[in-house]
Motif scaffolding. Structure first.
Motif, PDB file in Angstrom:
ATOM      1  N   ILE A  87       0.804  -1.233  -0.047  1.00 18.56           N
ATOM      2  CA  ILE A  87      -0.170   0.201   0.075  1.00 18.56           C
ATOM      3  C   ILE A  87       0.805   1.115  -0.122  1.00 18.56           C
ATOM      4  CG2 ILE A  87      -1.823   1.257   1.593  1.00 18.56           C
ATOM      5  CD1 ILE A  87      -2.900  -1.259   2.032  1.00 18.56           C
ATOM      6  N   LEU A  88       2.019   1.223   0.695  1.00 20.87           N
ATOM      7  CA  LEU A  88       2.821   2.411   0.747  1.00 20.87           C
ATOM      8  C   LEU A  88       3.530   2.514  -0.750  1.00 20.87           C
ATOM      9  CD1 LEU A  88       4.813   2.088   4.150  1.00 20.87           C
ATOM     10  CD2 LEU A  88       2.726   3.814   3.639  1.00 20.87           C
ATOM     11  N   LEU A  89       3.871   1.350  -1.316  1.00 22.06           N
ATOM     12  CA  LEU A  89       4.601   1.679  -2.734  1.00 22.06           C
ATOM     13  C   LEU A  89       3.710   2.020  -3.497  1.00 22.06           C
ATOM     14  CD1 LEU A  89       6.622  -1.595  -2.504  1.00 22.06           C
ATOM     15  CD2 LEU A  89       7.407   0.926  -2.711  1.00 22.06           C
ATOM     16  N   ILE A  90       2.246   1.720  -3.339  1.00 23.56           N
ATOM     17  CA  ILE A  90       1.043   2.338  -4.397  1.00 23.56           C
ATOM     18  C   ILE A  90       1.071   3.584  -4.062  1.00 23.56           C
ATOM     19  CG2 ILE A  90      -1.328   2.234  -4.727  1.00 23.56           C
ATOM     20  CD1 ILE A  90       0.469  -0.155  -6.116  1.00 23.56           C
ATOM     21  N   LEU A  91       1.063   4.145  -2.852  1.00 29.34           N
ATOM     22  CA  LEU A  91       0.759   5.427  -2.932  1.00 29.34           C
ATOM     23  C   LEU A  91       1.976   6.489  -3.150  1.00 29.34           C
ATOM     24  CD1 LEU A  91      -0.621   5.336   1.010  1.00 29.34           C
ATOM     25  CD2 LEU A  91      -1.775   6.132  -0.795  1.00 29.34           C
ATOM     26  N   GLY A  92       3.326   5.627  -3.180  1.00 36.68           N
ATOM     27  CA  GLY A  92       4.443   6.519  -3.707  1.00 36.68           C
ATOM     28  C   GLY A  92       4.176   6.773  -5.267  1.00 36.68           C
ATOM     29  N   ILE A  93       3.546   5.741  -5.966  1.00 38.75           N
ATOM     30  CA  ILE A  93       3.176   5.851  -7.315  1.00 38.75           C
ATOM     31  C   ILE A  93       2.290   6.984  -7.453  1.00 38.75           C
ATOM     32  CG2 ILE A  93       2.036   5.038  -9.356  1.00 38.75           C
ATOM     33  CD1 ILE A  93       3.208   2.035  -8.480  1.00 38.75           C
ATOM     34  N   VAL A  94       1.166   6.941  -6.552  1.00 39.50           N
ATOM     35  CA  VAL A  94       0.144   8.152  -6.731  1.00 39.50           C
ATOM     36  C   VAL A  94       0.882   9.594  -6.398  1.00 39.50           C
ATOM     37  CG1 VAL A  94      -2.214   8.931  -5.454  1.00 39.50           C
ATOM     38  CG2 VAL A  94      -1.713   6.645  -5.784  1.00 39.50           C
ATOM     39  N   GLY A  95       1.682   9.614  -5.546  1.00 38.50           N
ATOM     40  CA  GLY A  95       2.475  10.777  -5.358  1.00 38.50           C
ATOM     41  C   GLY A  95       3.217  11.013  -6.414  1.00 38.50           C
ATOM     42  N   CYS A  96       3.851  10.340  -7.125  1.00 39.67           N
ATOM     43  CA  CYS A  96       4.531  10.600  -8.290  1.00 39.67           C
ATOM     44  C   CYS A  96       3.778  11.246  -9.455  1.00 39.67           C
ATOM     45  CB  CYS A  96       5.373   9.529  -8.958  1.00 39.67           C
ATOM     46  SG  CYS A  96       6.804   9.112  -7.758  1.00 39.67           S
ATOM     47  N   VAL A  97       2.372  10.569  -9.760  1.00 37.76           N
ATOM     48  CA  VAL A  97       1.536  10.957 -10.710  1.00 37.76           C
ATOM     49  C   VAL A  97       1.190  12.260 -10.308  1.00 37.76           C
ATOM     50  CG1 VAL A  97      -0.889  10.603 -11.669  1.00 37.76           C
ATOM     51  CG2 VAL A  97       0.701   8.791 -11.466  1.00 37.76           C
ATOM     52  N   VAL A  98       0.647  12.660  -8.996  1.00 40.27           N
ATOM     53  CA  VAL A  98       0.353  14.069  -8.701  1.00 40.27           C
ATOM     54  C   VAL A  98       1.426  14.999  -9.035  1.00 40.27           C
ATOM     55  CG1 VAL A  98      -0.451  15.366  -6.872  1.00 40.27           C
ATOM     56  CG2 VAL A  98      -1.504  12.989  -7.121  1.00 40.27           C
ATOM     57  N   GLY A  99       2.497  14.623  -8.575  1.00 36.56           N
ATOM     58  CA  GLY A  99       3.854  15.524  -8.977  1.00 36.56           C
ATOM     59  C   GLY A  99       4.014  16.053 -10.176  1.00 36.56           C
ATOM     60  N   LEU A 100       3.688  14.833 -10.981  1.00 30.29           N
ATOM     61  CA  LEU A 100       3.775  15.120 -12.482  1.00 30.29           C
ATOM     62  C   LEU A 100       2.829  16.010 -13.053  1.00 30.29           C
ATOM     63  CD1 LEU A 100       5.077  11.590 -13.881  1.00 30.29           C
ATOM     64  CD2 LEU A 100       6.287  13.815 -13.861  1.00 30.29           C
ATOM     65  N   ASN A 101       1.769  15.920 -12.304  1.00 29.25           N
ATOM     66  CA  ASN A 101       0.581  16.748 -12.912  1.00 29.25           C
ATOM     67  C   ASN A 101       0.727  18.044 -12.499  1.00 29.25           C
ATOM     68  OD1 ASN A 101      -1.951  17.966 -13.429  1.00 29.25           O
ATOM     69  ND2 ASN A 101      -3.076  16.121 -12.600  1.00 29.25           N
ATOM     70  N   ILE A 102       1.273  18.252 -11.425  1.00 28.18           N
ATOM     71  CA  ILE A 102       1.523  19.809 -10.795  1.00 28.18           C
ATOM     72  C   ILE A 102       2.571  20.430 -11.588  1.00 28.18           C
ATOM     73  CG2 ILE A 102       2.371  21.036  -8.756  1.00 28.18           C
ATOM     74  CD1 ILE A 102       0.810  18.890  -6.877  1.00 28.18           C
ATOM     75  N   LEU A 103       3.576  19.453 -11.788  1.00 26.61           N
ATOM     76  CA  LEU A 103       4.829  20.162 -12.705  1.00 26.61           C
ATOM     77  C   LEU A 103       4.598  20.229 -13.961  1.00 26.61           C
ATOM     78  CD1 LEU A 103       7.715  18.427 -10.666  1.00 26.61           C
ATOM     79  CD2 LEU A 103       6.768  20.833 -10.274  1.00 26.61           C
ATOM     80  N   GLY A 104       3.597  19.557 -14.701  1.00 28.98           N
ATOM     81  CA  GLY A 104       3.479  19.338 -16.015  1.00 28.98           C
ATOM     82  C   GLY A 104       2.550  20.427 -16.756  1.00 28.98           C
TER      83      GLY A 104
END
Length: 104
Positions: A87-104
């Protein structure tokens, strides 16, 4: 609009991935038809989003959404094991997707 289409396409990726697994090698008609329909719609949405969003960002977000939802569905349905680490690793992926959205 491109981000919304990309998000929906990511959800459809999870749909086709799950349907593919349930098609039992394309021997079951229902999951096979769902797989093909979701695959075409998902790819069309990804292609649309890539008109305005960078290719790498689009692809990473699309795969991230699809992977997270596919694994989450597997855990909820009992087809895949759930653990704190997963679950923590999945949340890490979610965080990366959100980060790409914010920076994209």
């Amino acid at each position: 609009m491109a981000w919304l289409v990309l998000a929906v396409s990511g959800v459809l990726e999870a749909v086709w991935a799950t349907a593919l697994g349930r098609s039992e090698g394309f021997t079951r008609a229902g999951p096979t038809v769902l797989f093909a329909t979701a695959l075409i719609a998902s790819m069309a949405g990804l292609a649309y989003a890539m008109r305005t969003l960078p290719t790498g960002t689009s692809y990473a977000v699309w795969v991230g959404i699809g992977a997270v939802l596919t694994v989450a569905f597997g855990m909820v349905s009992g087809e895949e094991p759930a653990s704190v680490g997963r679950i923590l690793l999945i949340l890490g992926i979610v965080g990366c997707v959100v980060g790409l959205n914010i920076l994209g």
